[in-house]
Design a protein around this motif. Structure first.
Motif, PDB file in Angstrom:
ATOM      1  N   SER A  28       1.464  -0.919  -0.127  1.00 57.13           N
ATOM      2  CA  SER A  28       0.383  -0.048  -0.336  1.00 57.13           C
ATOM      3  C   SER A  28       0.621   1.126   0.186  1.00 57.13           C
ATOM      4  O   SER A  28       0.189   2.566  -0.606  1.00 57.13           O
ATOM      5  CB  SER A  28      -1.342  -0.177   1.194  1.00 57.13           C
ATOM      6  OG  SER A  28      -0.629  -0.053   2.328  1.00 57.13           O
ATOM      7  N   LEU A  29       1.946   1.517   0.886  1.00 52.11           N
ATOM      8  CA  LEU A  29       3.092   2.288   0.432  1.00 52.11           C
ATOM      9  C   LEU A  29       2.605   4.056   1.567  1.00 52.11           C
ATOM     10  O   LEU A  29       2.844   4.224   1.738  1.00 52.11           O
ATOM     11  CB  LEU A  29       3.339   2.941  -0.836  1.00 52.11           C
ATOM     12  CG  LEU A  29       4.336   2.517  -1.732  1.00 52.11           C
ATOM     13  CD1 LEU A  29       3.946   2.789  -3.106  1.00 52.11           C
ATOM     14  CD2 LEU A  29       5.662   2.362  -0.877  1.00 52.11           C
ATOM     15  N   VAL A  30       1.467   3.519   2.236  1.00 51.86           N
ATOM     16  CA  VAL A  30       1.169   4.159   3.145  1.00 51.86           C
ATOM     17  C   VAL A  30       1.391   4.292   4.528  1.00 51.86           C
ATOM     18  O   VAL A  30       1.733   4.782   5.795  1.00 51.86           O
ATOM     19  CB  VAL A  30      -0.600   4.020   3.108  1.00 51.86           C
ATOM     20  CG1 VAL A  30      -1.359   5.093   4.370  1.00 51.86           C
ATOM     21  CG2 VAL A  30      -1.150   4.509   1.431  1.00 51.86           C
ATOM     22  N   SER A  75       5.594   9.133   4.849  1.00 54.19           N
ATOM     23  CA  SER A  75       4.711   8.948   4.199  1.00 54.19           C
ATOM     24  C   SER A  75       4.002  10.634   3.823  1.00 54.19           C
ATOM     25  O   SER A  75       3.888   9.499   2.143  1.00 54.19           O
ATOM     26  CB  SER A  75       3.497   8.421   5.429  1.00 54.19           C
ATOM     27  OG  SER A  75       1.858   8.546   4.996  1.00 54.19           O
ATOM     28  N   PHE A  76       4.119  10.981   4.417  1.00 49.92           N
ATOM     29  CA  PHE A  76       3.616  12.105   3.354  1.00 49.92           C
ATOM     30  C   PHE A  76       4.431  12.791   2.096  1.00 49.92           C
ATOM     31  O   PHE A  76       3.730  13.055   0.613  1.00 49.92           O
ATOM     32  CB  PHE A  76       3.696  13.547   4.357  1.00 49.92           C
ATOM     33  CG  PHE A  76       2.284  14.303   4.519  1.00 49.92           C
ATOM     34  CD1 PHE A  76       1.126  13.389   4.318  1.00 49.92           C
ATOM     35  CD2 PHE A  76       2.363  13.917   6.084  1.00 49.92           C
ATOM     36  CE1 PHE A  76      -0.118  13.788   5.136  1.00 49.92           C
ATOM     37  CE2 PHE A  76       1.515  14.642   6.878  1.00 49.92           C
ATOM     38  CZ  PHE A  76       0.472  13.878   6.980  1.00 49.92           C
ATOM     39  N   ILE A  78       6.282  10.470   0.525  1.00 47.07           N
ATOM     40  CA  ILE A  78       6.727   9.375  -0.712  1.00 47.07           C
ATOM     41  C   ILE A  78       4.986   9.191  -0.753  1.00 47.07           C
ATOM     42  O   ILE A  78       4.795   9.691  -2.427  1.00 47.07           O
ATOM     43  CB  ILE A  78       6.186   7.986   0.284  1.00 47.07           C
ATOM     44  CG1 ILE A  78       7.490   7.241   0.727  1.00 47.07           C
ATOM     45  CG2 ILE A  78       5.543   6.903  -0.423  1.00 47.07           C
ATOM     46  CD1 ILE A  78       7.199   6.278   2.082  1.00 47.07           C
ATOM     47  N   GLN A  79       4.020   9.422  -0.358  1.00 42.26           N
ATOM     48  CA  GLN A  79       2.157  10.390  -1.179  1.00 42.26           C
ATOM     49  C   GLN A  79       2.279  11.276  -2.055  1.00 42.26           C
ATOM     50  O   GLN A  79       2.008  11.213  -3.770  1.00 42.26           O
ATOM     51  CB  GLN A  79       1.728  10.684  -0.066  1.00 42.26           C
ATOM     52  CG  GLN A  79       1.332   9.079   0.561  1.00 42.26           C
ATOM     53  CD  GLN A  79       0.413   8.674  -0.139  1.00 42.26           C
ATOM     54  OE1 GLN A  79      -0.375   8.921  -1.098  1.00 42.26           O
ATOM     55  NE2 GLN A  79       0.650   7.202  -0.097  1.00 42.26           N
ATOM     56  N   ARG A  80       3.365  12.651  -1.864  1.00 38.09           N
ATOM     57  CA  ARG A  80       3.680  13.409  -3.019  1.00 38.09           C
ATOM     58  C   ARG A  80       4.968  12.904  -4.169  1.00 38.09           C
ATOM     59  O   ARG A  80       4.260  13.181  -4.397  1.00 38.09           O
ATOM     60  CB  ARG A  80       4.457  14.610  -2.399  1.00 38.09           C
ATOM     61  CG  ARG A  80       4.715  15.604  -2.972  1.00 38.09           C
ATOM     62  CD  ARG A  80       5.148  17.229  -1.612  1.00 38.09           C
ATOM     63  NE  ARG A  80       5.083  17.857  -2.792  1.00 38.09           N
ATOM     64  CZ  ARG A  80       5.617  19.782  -1.954  1.00 38.09           C
ATOM     65  NH1 ARG A  80       5.461  19.384  -0.987  1.00 38.09           N
ATOM     66  NH2 ARG A  80       4.369  20.471  -2.755  1.00 38.09           N
ATOM     67  N   LYS A  83       2.154  10.470  -5.812  1.00 36.28           N
ATOM     68  CA  LYS A  83       1.140  10.884  -6.310  1.00 36.28           C
ATOM     69  C   LYS A  83       1.223  11.359  -8.074  1.00 36.28           C
ATOM     70  O   LYS A  83       2.199  11.633  -8.784  1.00 36.28           O
ATOM     71  CB  LYS A  83       1.197  12.306  -5.925  1.00 36.28           C
ATOM     72  CG  LYS A  83      -0.353  12.813  -6.081  1.00 36.28           C
ATOM     73  CD  LYS A  83      -0.937  14.676  -5.334  1.00 36.28           C
ATOM     74  CE  LYS A  83      -2.304  14.857  -5.701  1.00 36.28           C
ATOM     75  NZ  LYS A  83      -2.205  15.724  -5.038  1.00 36.28           N
TER      76      LYS A  83
END
Length: 95
Positions: A28-30, A75-76, A78-80, A83
């Motif tokens: 999930s990478l979350v 986490s932020f 990775i999400q950035r 994305k």
């Protein structure tokens, strides 16, 4: 007490590696990658504290709080980074 084992650098490194291995099965990478990377960084900081006699974390509670904050930041990031960028072209499959 069980929480005093969180002052060992080896425990943090094992926890980090275990969480990253769990990411292989989840994907999930979350949760698992940021938590694992944060735990590995806390383990490295504890190794520095043990070898150079610096007082980075006076007790286990500071390490747990710093691990949580570090996991959120990773986490932020990775999400950035992962994305998807919106394209300017219209696509039939975009809903």
């Amino acid at each position: 007490m069980i929480f005093e084992s969180f002052q060992s650098s080896d425990i943090w490194l094992i926890l980090g590696i275990t969480l990253i291995i769990l990411e292989i099965f989840n994907g999930s990478l979350v949760f698992f990658i940021p938590s694992g990377a944060g735990a590995i960084l806390i383990g490295v900081l504890y190794k520095i504290q043990e070898n150079y006699l610096y007082e980075l974390f006076p007790n286990w509670a500071y390490a747990l709080v710093f691990w949580g904050l570090l996991s959120l930041v990773i986490s932020f990031l990775i999400q950035r980074y992962f994305k998807k960028k919106k394209s300017t072209e219209e696509d039939v499959n975009s809903y």
